[in-house]
Design a protein around this motif. Structure first.
Motif, short mmCIF file in Angstrom:
data_model
loop_
_atom_site.label_atom_id
_atom_site.label_comp_id
_atom_site.label_asym_id
_atom_site.label_seq_id
_atom_site.Cartn_x
_atom_site.Cartn_y
_atom_site.Cartn_z
N ALA A 240 -2.54 -5.07 -2.18
CA ALA A 240 -2.74 -4.48 -0.64
C ALA A 240 -2.04 -5.53 0.27
CB ALA A 240 -4.22 -4.05 -0.29
N VAL A 241 -2.38 -6.80 0.13
CA VAL A 241 -1.87 -7.76 0.96
C VAL A 241 -0.35 -7.84 0.97
CG1 VAL A 241 -1.98 -10.15 1.85
CG2 VAL A 241 -4.07 -9.33 0.93
N GLY A 242 0.01 -7.83 -0.05
CA GLY A 242 1.55 -8.04 -0.40
C GLY A 242 2.29 -6.79 -0.01
N TRP A 243 1.76 -5.54 -0.23
CA TRP A 243 2.32 -4.28 0.42
C TRP A 243 2.41 -4.18 1.79
CZ3 TRP A 243 4.22 -0.86 -3.56
CH2 TRP A 243 4.73 0.30 -2.93
N LYS A 244 1.35 -4.65 2.40
CA LYS A 244 1.28 -4.84 3.93
C LYS A 244 2.18 -5.67 4.56
CE LYS A 244 0.33 -3.26 7.66
NZ LYS A 244 1.64 -3.40 7.93
N LEU A 245 2.38 -6.71 3.92
CA LEU A 245 3.11 -7.69 4.88
C LEU A 245 4.66 -8.16 4.36
CD1 LEU A 245 0.55 -10.75 4.94
CD2 LEU A 245 1.19 -9.08 6.73
N LEU A 246 4.84 -7.34 3.31
CA LEU A 246 6.27 -7.56 2.82
C LEU A 246 6.72 -6.15 2.37
CD1 LEU A 246 5.64 -10.23 0.05
CD2 LEU A 246 6.67 -10.59 2.27
N VAL A 247 6.14 -5.06 1.74
CA VAL A 247 6.94 -3.78 1.32
C VAL A 247 6.82 -3.10 2.64
CG1 VAL A 247 6.50 -1.83 -0.05
CG2 VAL A 247 6.10 -4.20 -0.98
N ALA A 248 5.96 -3.08 3.63
CA ALA A 248 5.88 -2.15 4.54
C ALA A 248 6.99 -2.38 5.50
CB ALA A 248 4.50 -2.12 5.08
N PRO A 249 7.21 -3.90 6.07
CA PRO A 249 8.35 -4.14 6.81
C PRO A 249 9.68 -3.82 6.30
CG PRO A 249 6.79 -5.98 6.95
CD PRO A 249 6.27 -4.88 6.01
N LEU A 250 9.99 -3.88 4.74
CA LEU A 250 11.11 -3.41 4.22
C LEU A 250 11.34 -2.19 4.27
CD1 LEU A 250 10.84 -6.05 1.28
CD2 LEU A 250 12.59 -6.38 3.19
N LEU A 251 10.32 -1.37 4.03
CA LEU A 251 10.47 0.06 4.13
C LEU A 251 10.95 0.62 5.43
CD1 LEU A 251 7.58 1.56 1.92
CD2 LEU A 251 9.91 1.86 1.48
N ALA A 252 10.32 -0.01 6.59
CA ALA A 252 10.58 0.37 7.88
C ALA A 252 12.09 -0.02 8.24
CB ALA A 252 9.70 -0.37 8.73
N LEU A 253 12.45 -1.24 7.69
CA LEU A 253 13.88 -1.61 7.80
C LEU A 253 14.84 -0.70 7.20
CD1 LEU A 253 15.73 -4.11 8.82
CD2 LEU A 253 15.36 -5.12 6.43
N ALA A 254 14.54 -0.33 6.15
CA ALA A 254 15.50 0.51 5.16
C ALA A 254 15.33 1.80 6.09
CB ALA A 254 14.78 0.91 3.71
N VAL A 255 14.24 2.57 6.40
CA VAL A 255 14.45 3.88 7.15
C VAL A 255 15.11 3.85 8.50
CG1 VAL A 255 12.87 5.61 8.13
CG2 VAL A 255 12.06 4.67 6.15
N GLY A 256 14.81 2.81 9.05
CA GLY A 256 15.41 2.57 10.57
C GLY A 256 16.86 2.54 10.29
N GLY A 257 17.41 1.63 9.15
CA GLY A 257 18.95 1.59 8.98
C GLY A 257 19.47 2.77 8.59
N LEU A 258 18.79 3.21 7.75
CA LEU A 258 19.27 4.85 7.31
C LEU A 258 19.49 5.62 8.65
CD1 LEU A 258 17.38 5.31 3.73
CD2 LEU A 258 19.94 4.85 4.20
#
Length: 318
Positions: A240-258
């Motif tokens: 949960a900690v890794g998902w929140k601090l690493l995966v979530a920002p990367l997903l936002a970066l990918a969604v925003g970039g697309l």
């Protein structure tokens, strides 16, 4: 970048003051509840109302807001799949784990961080609406079914977001904006002065209450040193900690970039995704008596660790 570092340092000092007040006994245990309720019922709704009443609503209904919403939904859905099918947790615990992995602290930290990083709190409004109107009642309904709780109490929980002061502040500010009514022009400007005074209390109250809550969490934690977390919640916690601090920002970066977002505009959904887990999740877990240790410790660890992630995002996209 220097401005953001300086701002985060100021936040850290105020949070530390709250922590010291709690640890030294200058304020009694659970004092953070009083400050949080003051911010929740008075200061933050006033801040959201006055901000949205004079805001450019195009910033609220925009591509960057949509990117933040999509990213949070994908974060929670992906985390649920991992907790349920990879970690093998039961549906209720998996849902709490998913919320801990993606439900952001949009009010207590989202508002001050948005002011600091992007200079505007309006991007937080859509996330608040998503969490208050969709995620919270939806999660309650699912947990009611899973845990067998239903009836009048369940109905009251499901409709609780409609009585939420933050939602009332957001909706009232938006209505005033659409109607073209300036708070300063109502009743000689006295209501605007009161709302402005209350709104200016919001950020310091949030920071102090956060420091006090961290002091209380240290007293109440039963799991021992962080490096010796044991039991079935251990892998789920670090996931949960890794998902929140690493995966979530990367997903936002990918969604925003697309979606074609770049630079400062892309920083909005990424910054939102960097925010730590909301303390509400521990309350929800406690209410349903599911994965309470996981929720509590994810809130604590992501709150302690989100600042470097925000700084990295700002340095790359700012």
């Amino acid at each position: 970048m220097l401005r953001i570092i300086s701002g985060l340092a100021i936040f850290a000092v105020v949070i530390t003051i709250g922590w010291v007040l709690g640890r030294t006994g200058a304020l009694p245990p659970r004092s953070d509840r009083v400050l949080t309720r003051l911010a929740f019922f008075a200061a933050t709704p006033a801040l959201m109302l006055t901000t949205l009443a004079g805001a450019d609503l195009d910033a609220v209904v925009s591509a960057r807001a949509l990117a933040a919403i999509i990213a949070e939904l994908l974060t929670i859905a992906g985390a649920w799949a991992v907790h349920r099918w990879v970690l093998g947790r039961n549906p209720a615990d998996a849902l709490i784990g998913a919320l801990a992995s993606g439900y952001v602290n949009a009010a207590n930290l989202g508002i001050p961080v948005a002011l600091l990083v992007v200079g505007d709190v309006t991007p937080i409004a859509p996330i608040l609406l998503l969490q208050l109107i969709v995620l919270t009642p939806g999660s309650f309904a699912i947990l009611d079914v899973i845990t067998g709780k239903s009836g009048r109490t369940a109905l009251r929980r499901a409709t609780a977001p409609l009585r939420n002061p933050l939602l009332i502040g957001v909706v009232t500010g938006t209505v005033l904006n659409l109607a073209g009514w300036e708070p300063a022009g109502i009743a000689g400007g006295s209501p605007a002065e009161v709302l402005g005074m209350l709104g200016r209390m919001a950020v310091p109250l949030m920071m102090l209450s956060l420091g006090l809550s961290l002091a209380d969490s240290q007293r109440e934690r039963r799991m021992g040193p962080l490096g010796r977390v044991t039991g079935p919640a251990g892998p789920a916690l670090w996931c949960a900690v890794g998902w929140k601090l690493l995966v979530a920002p990367l997903l936002a970066l990918a969604v925003g970039g697309l979606m074609g977002l770049r630079g400062q505009v892309l920083l909005v959904p990424v910054t939102t995704a960097c925010l730590p887990t909301a303390q509400n999740i521990f309350m929800y877990a406690s209410r349903y008596e599911r994965a309470t240790d996981l929720a509590r410790d994810t809130v604590l660890l992501t709150t302690a660790g989100f600042a470097p992630v925000v700084l990295l995002a700002a340095s790359i996209l700012g």
